[in-house]
Design a protein around this motif. Structure first.
Motif, PDB file in Angstrom:
ATOM      1  N   ARG A 191       0.828  -1.207   0.000  1.00 56.95           N
ATOM      2  CA  ARG A 191       0.000   0.000   0.000  1.00 56.95           C
ATOM      3  C   ARG A 191       0.860   1.254   0.000  1.00 56.95           C
ATOM      4  O   ARG A 191       1.868   1.326   0.697  1.00 56.95           O
ATOM      5  N   ARG A 192       0.420   2.229  -0.775  1.00 54.13           N
ATOM      6  CA  ARG A 192       1.016   3.565  -0.764  1.00 54.13           C
ATOM      7  C   ARG A 192      -0.093   4.552  -0.404  1.00 54.13           C
ATOM      8  O   ARG A 192      -1.089   4.667  -1.117  1.00 54.13           O
ATOM      9  N   ILE A 193       0.084   5.249   0.731  1.00 53.58           N
ATOM     10  CA  ILE A 193      -0.959   6.131   1.260  1.00 53.58           C
ATOM     11  C   ILE A 193      -0.476   7.569   1.195  1.00 53.58           C
ATOM     12  O   ILE A 193       0.651   7.874   1.572  1.00 53.58           O
ATOM     13  N   ASP A 194      -1.344   8.441   0.692  1.00 54.08           N
ATOM     14  CA  ASP A 194      -0.997   9.859   0.540  1.00 54.08           C
ATOM     15  C   ASP A 194      -2.121  10.712   1.132  1.00 54.08           C
ATOM     16  O   ASP A 194      -2.965  11.253   0.406  1.00 54.08           O
ATOM     17  N   PRO A 195      -2.155  10.860   2.474  1.00 61.11           N
ATOM     18  CA  PRO A 195      -3.250  11.610   3.092  1.00 61.11           C
ATOM     19  C   PRO A 195      -2.904  13.084   3.282  1.00 61.11           C
ATOM     20  O   PRO A 195      -1.803  13.432   3.696  1.00 61.11           O
ATOM     21  N   ASP A 196      -3.852  13.954   2.975  1.00 60.31           N
ATOM     22  CA  ASP A 196      -3.741  15.388   3.239  1.00 60.31           C
ATOM     23  C   ASP A 196      -4.802  15.765   4.260  1.00 60.31           C
ATOM     24  O   ASP A 196      -6.000  15.580   4.016  1.00 60.31           O
ATOM     25  N   ASN A 197      -4.374  16.330   5.382  1.00 54.52           N
ATOM     26  CA  ASN A 197      -5.307  16.792   6.405  1.00 54.52           C
ATOM     27  C   ASN A 197      -5.100  18.282   6.620  1.00 54.52           C
ATOM     28  O   ASN A 197      -3.977  18.732   6.861  1.00 54.52           O
ATOM     29  N   LYS A 198      -6.174  19.049   6.521  1.00 59.50           N
ATOM     30  CA  LYS A 198      -6.084  20.492   6.644  1.00 59.50           C
ATOM     31  C   LYS A 198      -7.160  21.003   7.588  1.00 59.50           C
ATOM     32  O   LYS A 198      -8.310  20.579   7.531  1.00 59.50           O
ATOM     33  N   SER A 199      -6.758  21.943   8.448  1.00 54.40           N
ATOM     34  CA  SER A 199      -7.693  22.582   9.370  1.00 54.40           C
ATOM     35  C   SER A 199      -7.564  24.093   9.240  1.00 54.40           C
ATOM     36  O   SER A 199      -6.446  24.623   9.209  1.00 54.40           O
ATOM     37  N   GLN A 200      -8.706  24.770   9.157  1.00 53.06           N
ATOM     38  CA  GLN A 200      -8.734  26.235   9.119  1.00 53.06           C
ATOM     39  C   GLN A 200      -9.755  26.737  10.129  1.00 53.06           C
ATOM     40  O   GLN A 200     -10.781  26.095  10.368  1.00 53.06           O
ATOM     41  N   GLU A 201      -9.442  27.922  10.686  1.00 54.49           N
ATOM     42  CA  GLU A 201     -10.323  28.472  11.715  1.00 54.49           C
ATOM     43  C   GLU A 201     -10.305  29.990  11.660  1.00 54.49           C
ATOM     44  O   GLU A 201      -9.243  30.610  11.599  1.00 54.49           O
ATOM     45  N   HIS A 202     -11.506  30.579  11.672  1.00 55.75           N
ATOM     46  CA  HIS A 202     -11.676  32.031  11.778  1.00 55.75           C
ATOM     47  C   HIS A 202     -12.457  32.313  13.060  1.00 55.75           C
ATOM     48  O   HIS A 202     -13.478  31.673  13.334  1.00 55.75           O
ATOM     49  N   THR A 203     -11.984  33.284  13.835  1.00 56.49           N
ATOM     50  CA  THR A 203     -12.629  33.606  15.109  1.00 56.49           C
ATOM     51  C   THR A 203     -12.776  35.113  15.259  1.00 56.49           C
ATOM     52  O   THR A 203     -11.824  35.863  15.012  1.00 56.49           O
ATOM     53  N   ALA A 204     -13.954  35.552  15.664  1.00 55.42           N
ATOM     54  CA  ALA A 204     -14.205  36.960  15.988  1.00 55.42           C
ATOM     55  C   ALA A 204     -14.757  37.034  17.409  1.00 55.42           C
ATOM     56  O   ALA A 204     -15.558  36.184  17.817  1.00 55.42           O
ATOM     57  N   GLN A 205     -14.329  38.060  18.167  1.00 53.84           N
ATOM     58  CA  GLN A 205     -14.703  38.142  19.572  1.00 53.84           C
ATOM     59  C   GLN A 205     -14.755  39.591  20.028  1.00 53.84           C
ATOM     60  O   GLN A 205     -13.993  40.433  19.558  1.00 53.84           O
ATOM     61  N   ILE A 206     -15.669  39.882  20.966  1.00 54.93           N
ATOM     62  CA  ILE A 206     -15.764  41.202  21.582  1.00 54.93           C
ATOM     63  C   ILE A 206     -15.952  41.022  23.084  1.00 54.93           C
ATOM     64  O   ILE A 206     -16.715  40.144  23.519  1.00 54.93           O
ATOM     65  N   ASP A 207     -15.228  41.817  23.879  1.00 55.94           N
ATOM     66  CA  ASP A 207     -15.278  41.718  25.343  1.00 55.94           C
ATOM     67  C   ASP A 207     -15.372  43.114  25.944  1.00 55.94           C
ATOM     68  O   ASP A 207     -14.723  44.053  25.477  1.00 55.94           O
ATOM     69  N   PHE A 208     -16.165  43.221  27.006  1.00 52.73           N
ATOM     70  CA  PHE A 208     -16.305  44.487  27.732  1.00 52.73           C
ATOM     71  C   PHE A 208     -16.196  44.204  29.224  1.00 52.73           C
ATOM     72  O   PHE A 208     -16.856  43.312  29.753  1.00 52.73           O
ATOM     73  N   THR A 209     -15.334  44.970  29.910  1.00 53.48           N
ATOM     74  CA  THR A 209     -15.128  44.833  31.350  1.00 53.48           C
ATOM     75  C   THR A 209     -15.282  46.185  32.013  1.00 53.48           C
ATOM     76  O   THR A 209     -14.750  47.192  31.523  1.00 53.48           O
ATOM     77  N   SER A 210     -16.002  46.205  33.150  1.00 55.97           N
ATOM     78  CA  SER A 210     -16.213  47.463  33.860  1.00 55.97           C
ATOM     79  C   SER A 210     -16.333  47.210  35.350  1.00 55.97           C
ATOM     80  O   SER A 210     -17.015  46.274  35.778  1.00 55.97           O
TER      81      SER A 210
END
Length: 824
Positions: A419-438
């Motif tokens: 057997r000859r195995i040629d696996p490609d694994n890819k992960s992508q992530e986009h994150t948006a965030q807002i924080d307020f402290t008082s």
């Protein structure tokens, strides 16, 4: 005996030297509260050269608030005191003709708004206990100047590094790694590989966050390891520190630099490392209890590999105005590892040998990725009131080519395929965030925030095969190839409340997370499906300062572990004719309830931290194995019932100014059960690390460390015991110790190390015994710092922190898309 005698002579000469009164200046003083007139015990006192931020001398006051500093050179200096809950004080003094300087009484004022903590810098290393975390100060530990982060983590409370460089936090491997408060996929997926190359000298502190609050993602069931390399910027300047290292096992080089130009502050680091060929030999066997014909399968194998790895990072901040700060962070990484293996397999039964064959295995693994984040913070006119808006992008691509060729087939009753195995694994992530402290009045603080994550995992596994024993071309194996897409959209909102009153502090929070999961198969081999998960995640922490140096805290949190692509991908990997592995696309998130009690005491000569943790889960993610038609299947499931009791101890003793002893230990009892597979395993496991650090004459620094790990328990088995020891000797040269040379030895009298692992169920027993050759390591390191810097990169008060994914192995050392626990 001769070695012990030599070490005793060195230590005796050191103790004698430290008993002598050094020539130079002696500074005396008393630190006292300005209102109560009470003396301040164990306050931190630092002496700086005027205009610089690196302390020349660090000491603490005794039980009556008195301190004494010694320094050799005349000049103008700044003496600073620091006490938890008090405003720092600064006093200018001149050292000239008078060899004894009496400063009298230094008065302190209440800061009024600091969270209850206990901190002391009586002797390095510095440990600080807060309501939700333990903090280890790398900048105050001299060993950090010459060691890697992986080596230094052995000294951090609640963190364990075993003989195979597997890292656990609070006794578990499913933790997340952050850099400067931002999740770092490079380090989370490959912490051992990356931190083995990462210089500890560029790290300010390490935070072990065992009780993440509501503002953190609910994922990452054992906690967060936050590596902090920069905080606030002050004046201007630059510094560059290149480091080179060589050992019998590899080579490495890295560089770290910082510079400030006006309102722009930059920090950059990078490195490249090479690993020499390591050889391992393994004997494994599998016994089927109820099959006398195919009873015992034995395999002997030999494997060697070599590889290179590189990484780089850039942090920048810009003061837009007095109230506005923009910061940018980016990191890249890439690596390649090539391996070659030979194995022989024999199956025997009651009639003798049934069949046998040989196998040749070639592996070529490549990976690269990037993490980028942008943060904007606005500070309102009200103190500690701020708004932070953040965006983060990460990408990770891995290709793990494998070639398996069979030879010397003897009476094999089934069809074998190369057997000859040629696996490609890819992960992508986009994150948006807002924080307020008082702040809400003098004793109350409220934080709210919202977050959205778009996460896409892609797995393209192309497989080619041919009949074993032939020399024909490899042809595509459509039945074995698989295209897989896994998309997750996560929306979250939280609110967190903090209350402080004198010695008491409380933090409570509630977080809601909604996850929409969609799985598709572009080549149509399976039916697409989707699901939605909603989770309410509460947390509560209580802290009480028994005295100025003792903190007692109690915490509860609910943590979630979402499976990553290595748990989920249904691609079937034929590890051998008798063993296959694959993921489970129907997995859900695991949840764990964690309760922790912690006691910390930090004094001038003695520091200790005790932690007791109880964790319970009824749907834990686990890998498991079973036998079907004579083939061992390894996959993952959502049915682990686990109860774990963990006890951690950190001890630091400083009997003399130049001597420090550190002990870091863990004892854990695990009760693991699966009703679906009828498996039940339980028992004790643990580890300890002890180190003696001694300053010797002629500016030499000596370190001796020993450690052990034993009986890591899993659902169906346990891992190997391991013992290790190391020695290091270092000396600094030039003005301000700018050049440092270090010699290290690791298990230098034990060039081979054996690792045993067992798996047992009602149907079969499987065991492996691996011998790693060339395990001893002797290394030489050289580090040179030039330039002057009085600034480090500013960071926003809040940033993006993704800690939700429970990862499997990304190194794919066995050619499988199935993972192991992080840190292997």
């Amino acid at each position: 005996m001769r070695k012990i005698f030599l070490i005793a002579i060195l230590l005796s000469s050191s103790i004698f030297a430290t008993a002598q009164v050094a020539d130079g200046y002696t500074i005396h003083g008393v630190v006292q509260d300005s209102l109560s007139q009470h003396k301040e015990p164990y306050a931190t006192v630092r002496l700086f050269r005027k205009g610089e931020i690196k302390p020349l001398v660090v000491a603490t006051t005794d039980a009556s608030g008195k301190f004494t500093l010694h320094y050799a050179k005349p000049g103008t200096y700044i003496l600073q005191t620091a006490i938890i809950g008090k405003l720092p004080t600064k006093k200018e003094l001149v050292l000239d003709a008078d060899k004894v300087v009496e400063l009298g009484t230094i008065l302190t004022q209440d800061a009024g708004k600091s969270l209850a903590t206990a901190e002391v810098v009586a002797a390095r290393p510095l440990v600080k206990s807060q309501i939700d975390r333990l903090v280890y100060s790398m900048s105050d530990d001299p060993d950090a100047q010459t060691n890697t982060m992986l080596e230094m983590l052995r000294k951090v409370p609640l963190v364990t590094v075993d003989g195979q460089d597997k890292i656990t936090v609070n006794g578990k491997a499913n933790f997340k790694v952050y850099v400067n408060g931002k999740p770092n996929k490079m380090m989370s997926d490959n912490p051992s590989v990356v931190l083995k190359s990462f210089p500890a000298s560029v790290v300010k502190k390490v935070e072990v966050i065992t009780d993440p609050g509501a503002k953190y993602d609910a994922e990452g069931t054992s906690g967060i390891l936050n590596i902090v390399t920069a905080t606030e910027a002050t004046t201007s300047g630059y510094t560059v520190t290149p480091t080179l290292s060589w050992s019998n096992l590899g080579w490495g080089g890295n560089i770290f630099g910082m510079v400030q130009i006006g309102k722009l502050t930059l920090s950059a680091h990078g490195g490249v490392n090479g690993q020499n060929s390591l050889r391992s030999t393994t004997e494994s066997e599998r016994e089927l209890f109820h099959d006398p014909v195919n009873h015992l399968l034995r395999t002997t194998s030999e494997f060697s590999n070599r590889g290179t790895y590189g990484f780089g990072g850039l942090d920048a901040s810009y003061d837009i105005s007095k109230h506005d700060l923009l910061s940018v962070s980016s990191s890249i990484y890439a690596g390649r590892q090539k391996g070659h293996g030979l194995s022989s397999t024999f199956l025997t039964g009651n009639a003798g040998t049934v069949y046998s064959y040989d196998n040749v295995n070639h592996r070529d693994s490549r990976y690269h990725g990037i993490n980028t984040s942008v943060d904007y913070q606005h500070q309102f006119g009200k103190e500690n009131q701020n708004l932070t808006v953040s965006y983060r992008f990460s990408s990770d691509l891995r290709n793990n080519k494998t070639l398996n060729v069979y030879d010397n087939l003897q009476s094999v009753p089934f069809v074998l395929k190369d057997r000859r195995i040629d696996p490609d694994n890819k992960s992508q992530e986009h994150t948006a965030q807002i924080d307020f402290t008082s702040p809400l009045g003098e004793n109350h603080t409220l934080s709210v925030g919202a977050k959205y994550i778009y996460r896409l995992n892609r797995s393209d596994n192309e497989e080619y095969s041919r009949l074993a024993g032939t020399a024909t071309d490899f042809l595509p194996d459509v039945a074995q190839s698989l295209l897989y897409r896994h998309r997750t959209d996560i929306s979250a909102g939280y609110t967190e409340y903090i209350y402080r009153l004198k010695r008491f502090s409380l933090r409570s929070g509630l977080r809601f997370e909604s996850s929409h999961i969609r799985v598709t198969y572009p080549n149509g081999t399976r039916v697409a499906f989707s699901t939605r998960l909603n989770d309410w995640v509460p947390s509560l922490n209580l802290g009480y300062n028994l005295t100025d140096t003792q903190l007692l805290r109690l915490g509860y949190n609910l943590r979630i572990g979402r499976p990553d692509i290595y748990y989920l991908s249904p691609y079937v990997n034929h590890l051998s004719p008798e063993k296959i592995s694959y993921g489970n696309p129907n997995l859900e998130s695991e949840t764990a309830h964690n309760f922790q009690l912690n006691y910390s005491l930090f004094s001038q000569k003695f520091s200790v931290n005790f932690s007791a943790t109880y964790s319970i889960s009824y749907n834990g993610l686990t890998f498991y194995s079973f036998i079907k038609d004579g083939v061992e299947h390894s996959t993952s499931g959502n049915f682990l019932h686990s109860k774990q009791w963990s006890f951690d101890t950190y001890l630091n003793v400083n009997p003399w100014k130049s001597t420090a002893f550190t002990l870091n230990g863990n004892l854990k009892y695990s009760d693991l059960k699966s009703y679906r597979t009828s498996d039940h395993n339980y028992g004790f496991s643990g580890n300890f690390f002890a180190m003696l650090r001694q300053d010797l004459p002629w500016k030499l620094k000596f370190g001796l460390g020993v450690g052990a790990n034993w009986n890591d328990i899993s659902l169906q088995g346990q891992s190997s015991k391991f013992k290790y020891y190391f020695l290091n000797l270092s000396r600094s040269f030039l003005e301000e110790d700018r050049l440092t040379v270090t010699l290290n030895g690791f298990n230098i009298f034990n060039p081979q190390q054996t690792f045993n692992n067992t798996t047992q169920t009602a149907m079969f027993r499987s065991s492996t015994s691996s011998v790693l050759h060339g395990f001893s390591r002797i290394s030489l390191g050289i580090s040179w710092r030039f330039g002057k810097l009085r600034a480090v990169v500013k960071k926003t008060a809040r940033s993006i922190e993704n800690s939700d994914v429970k990862t499997g192995s990304t190194s794919q050392e066995n050619g499988s898309n199935m993972g192991k626990s992080r840190g292997n």
